[in-house]
Write a protein that holds these residues in place. Sequence first.
Motif, PDB file in Angstrom:
ATOM      1  N   THR A  90       0.833  -1.206   0.000  1.00  0.00           N
ATOM      2  CA  THR A  90       0.000   0.000   0.000  1.00  0.00           C
ATOM      3  C   THR A  90       0.868   1.256   0.000  1.00  0.00           C
ATOM      4  OG1 THR A  90      -1.608  -1.262   1.277  1.00  0.00           O
ATOM      5  CG2 THR A  90      -1.918   1.133   1.179  1.00  0.00           C
ATOM      6  N   ARG A  91       1.907   1.230   0.779  1.00  0.00           N
ATOM      7  CA  ARG A  91       2.831   2.384   0.813  1.00  0.00           C
ATOM      8  C   ARG A  91       3.411   2.645  -0.572  1.00  0.00           C
ATOM      9  NH1 ARG A  91       8.491   2.747   1.279  1.00  0.00           N
ATOM     10  NH2 ARG A  91       9.189   4.719   2.216  1.00  0.00           N
ATOM     11  N   ASN A  92       3.833   1.580  -1.237  1.00  0.00           N
ATOM     12  CA  ASN A  92       4.420   1.758  -2.565  1.00  0.00           C
ATOM     13  C   ASN A  92       3.401   2.343  -3.543  1.00  0.00           C
ATOM     14  OD1 ASN A  92       6.901   0.832  -1.768  1.00  0.00           O
ATOM     15  ND2 ASN A  92       6.488  -1.293  -2.338  1.00  0.00           N
ATOM     16  N   ARG A  93       2.167   1.915  -3.426  1.00  0.00           N
ATOM     17  CA  ARG A  93       1.142   2.458  -4.326  1.00  0.00           C
ATOM     18  C   ARG A  93       0.921   3.941  -4.044  1.00  0.00           C
ATOM     19  NH1 ARG A  93      -0.670  -0.439  -7.790  1.00  0.00           N
ATOM     20  NH2 ARG A  93      -2.314   1.041  -8.367  1.00  0.00           N
ATOM     21  N   LEU A  94       0.917   4.299  -2.777  1.00  0.00           N
ATOM     22  CA  LEU A  94       0.744   5.715  -2.442  1.00  0.00           C
ATOM     23  C   LEU A  94       1.922   6.546  -2.954  1.00  0.00           C
ATOM     24  CD1 LEU A  94      -0.704   5.399   1.171  1.00  0.00           C
ATOM     25  CD2 LEU A  94      -1.871   6.365  -0.815  1.00  0.00           C
ATOM     26  N   LEU A  95       3.117   6.019  -2.802  1.00  0.00           N
ATOM     27  CA  LEU A  95       4.286   6.745  -3.292  1.00  0.00           C
ATOM     28  C   LEU A  95       4.274   6.858  -4.820  1.00  0.00           C
ATOM     29  CD1 LEU A  95       7.135   5.330  -0.997  1.00  0.00           C
ATOM     30  CD2 LEU A  95       6.171   7.638  -0.976  1.00  0.00           C
ATOM     31  N   ASN A  96       3.826   5.795  -5.477  1.00  0.00           N
ATOM     32  CA  ASN A  96       3.806   5.807  -6.940  1.00  0.00           C
ATOM     33  C   ASN A  96       2.787   6.781  -7.497  1.00  0.00           C
ATOM     34  OD1 ASN A  96       5.816   3.932  -7.134  1.00  0.00           O
ATOM     35  ND2 ASN A  96       4.427   2.183  -7.280  1.00  0.00           N
ATOM     36  N   GLU A  97       1.842   7.185  -6.688  1.00  0.00           N
ATOM     37  CA  GLU A  97       0.837   8.136  -7.161  1.00  0.00           C
ATOM     38  C   GLU A  97       1.405   9.544  -7.289  1.00  0.00           C
ATOM     39  OE1 GLU A  97      -2.583   7.863  -4.707  1.00  0.00           O
ATOM     40  OE2 GLU A  97      -3.291   6.018  -5.646  1.00  0.00           O
ATOM     41  N   GLN A  98       2.654   9.703  -6.909  1.00  0.00           N
ATOM     42  CA  GLN A  98       3.263  11.032  -6.974  1.00  0.00           C
ATOM     43  C   GLN A  98       3.820  11.341  -8.358  1.00  0.00           C
ATOM     44  OE1 GLN A  98       2.834  12.832  -4.242  1.00  0.00           O
ATOM     45  NE2 GLN A  98       1.822  11.004  -3.453  1.00  0.00           N
ATOM     46  N   ARG A  99       3.354  10.627  -9.379  1.00  0.00           N
ATOM     47  CA  ARG A  99       3.840  10.882 -10.740  1.00  0.00           C
ATOM     48  C   ARG A  99       3.578  12.329 -11.119  1.00  0.00           C
ATOM     49  NH1 ARG A  99       1.150   5.646 -13.531  1.00  0.00           N
ATOM     50  NH2 ARG A  99       2.448   4.084 -12.530  1.00  0.00           N
ATOM     51  N   GLY A 100       4.498  12.884 -11.806  1.00  0.00           N
ATOM     52  CA  GLY A 100       4.329  14.265 -12.246  1.00  0.00           C
ATOM     53  C   GLY A 100       4.802  15.248 -11.197  1.00  0.00           C
ATOM     54  N   GLU A 101       4.926  14.766  -9.968  1.00  0.00           N
ATOM     55  CA  GLU A 101       5.456  15.616  -8.918  1.00  0.00           C
ATOM     56  C   GLU A 101       6.844  15.083  -8.566  1.00  0.00           C
ATOM     57  OE1 GLU A 101       2.811  15.593  -5.632  1.00  0.00           O
ATOM     58  OE2 GLU A 101       1.039  15.624  -6.892  1.00  0.00           O
ATOM     59  N   GLN A 102       7.487  15.786  -7.715  1.00  0.00           N
ATOM     60  CA  GLN A 102       8.772  15.263  -7.264  1.00  0.00           C
ATOM     61  C   GLN A 102       8.517  13.965  -6.495  1.00  0.00           C
ATOM     62  OE1 GLN A 102      11.035  17.933  -4.882  1.00  0.00           O
ATOM     63  NE2 GLN A 102      12.836  16.609  -4.868  1.00  0.00           N
ATOM     64  N   ARG A 103       9.208  12.937  -6.884  1.00  0.00           N
ATOM     65  CA  ARG A 103       9.003  11.630  -6.278  1.00  0.00           C
ATOM     66  C   ARG A 103       9.359  11.667  -4.795  1.00  0.00           C
ATOM     67  NH1 ARG A 103       9.118   6.272  -8.248  1.00  0.00           N
ATOM     68  NH2 ARG A 103       8.532   4.950  -6.497  1.00  0.00           N
ATOM     69  N   ARG A 104       8.412  11.261  -3.958  1.00  0.00           N
ATOM     70  CA  ARG A 104       8.684  11.241  -2.516  1.00  0.00           C
ATOM     71  C   ARG A 104       9.293   9.908  -2.146  1.00  0.00           C
ATOM     72  NH1 ARG A 104       2.815  12.025  -0.574  1.00  0.00           N
ATOM     73  NH2 ARG A 104       3.599  12.193   1.550  1.00  0.00           N
TER      74      ARG A 104
END
Lengths: 277, 189
Positions: B71-85
Amino acid sequence: MTLIRDIDTALRSLDAADHDVDPGSARARTDLQRILATDPSPGLLPQPRLPSADRVGRPRRTPPNARRVAMAGGVLAAVTAGVVALPSLTGGDQAFASWTRAAQGMTGQEGADAAVSCRRMQEDGAGAEYADGLSSAEPVVAERRGVWTTVVLAGTDGFSAMCVTDNSTPLFSRDMIGSVGTPTDDAAPGPRHLIATSLGAGTMNAGVLSLAAGTAGSQVVEVVYHSRTHGDVAATVSHGHFALWLPGDELKDASSNGVEVAVTYRDGSTGTIRLTL
Amino acid sequence: MTPPSRAGDRQHTFKSLYEAVYPDLLRFVQRRAHPDHAEDVVADAFLVVWRRLDELPRLQDDARAWVFGITRNRLLNEQRGEQRRRALGVRLAGTTAAGPPADPDADLAVSRVDLGTAWTRLSEVHQEVLGLTVFEELKAPQAAAVLGISSVAFRLRLSRARRALRRHLDHLPQPSGTPVGVPERTTAP
């Protein structure tokens, strides 16, 4: 009182998450059915993105996932205390189909995993009042009979906990039966003797089973029960303990009437010992 | 083709996992994402879990952490287009100076307002390790698995996060009349 504990407590009072979440809510059930309807094969689906289901009302508290039921009749005499069965609602080794008269050992990692599982299942059940004993107890028996694993944990003052687990049942609702406690009169067995600490029968999803477990003297290398139904059932003898179990209720009265087992000693001689509680 | 019995076992395993972990996972997401989307995120994450069920760890605590990690990885992957967290910050509930504590029995030695302020000054990396420890109540091996780091690295990061939080608390202004202060706290040299 420590600073860390205070801050952790204070942080928990600021938790942004809901306290009561119901896994049986309409939304949760809808999502579950949608997921189960998809093909689980990797690579066949586009990146998952489920459509939102309709919002539902505030969740309500739900009972725990696994039913927790005391063993029927309490016929398994435990060391001094609790016996618990955790029946699975689904799956399982029906009628003990995979059970074997002779046990197989486990690898070190398998045994360690089984011991951790036993400790946690006991802590969540009848062994809740023995948290200290469970945390310090070490595995002394770890065996496998088909899909079933048996673990005996032993600690100080004769404390022991036993778990017979059907590992074909789902991870979060394992079907387990066992015993836990400390004997009121702890005594080490003589070098050629056995002392039973768990003896009797109980009911699981797969059916009724009988079991015998306890401590074994230093000269005891084999313990065999002559079953009317299954033939010779060999116990695992390890680290001064023994454990065996078999399908059926043959040992349901053994705690009071006793039961004989054949014993082989380190020098090759044999004998018979009557187990009672 | 998957035999029916095996498919049935797979469904049983997933259902039991789903029912057992769903509440904790929803709370996990509510703390780290917008609450309005939390159920959608959970559903997406469980779909991934369903597809990767063969990788399910054998122990319950490890399995729960594995689901959190997905779940964490999916949330992090949603940051496309922004600076990757590289870490997920953890949101706290709003605080008010006059509000009563959520747990009246808790012996709170720090002001909730101060703590909320200090929390916002933490980096997301530090919020994340503290959150896994305090809110998800994960032990180091499981929390480390969620983050994909070693237990040693997790403990080190957690220690630094605790120190950072104390430092922020120490440097907050203390308005008169506000019940702040930690009796055991010592002033940093």
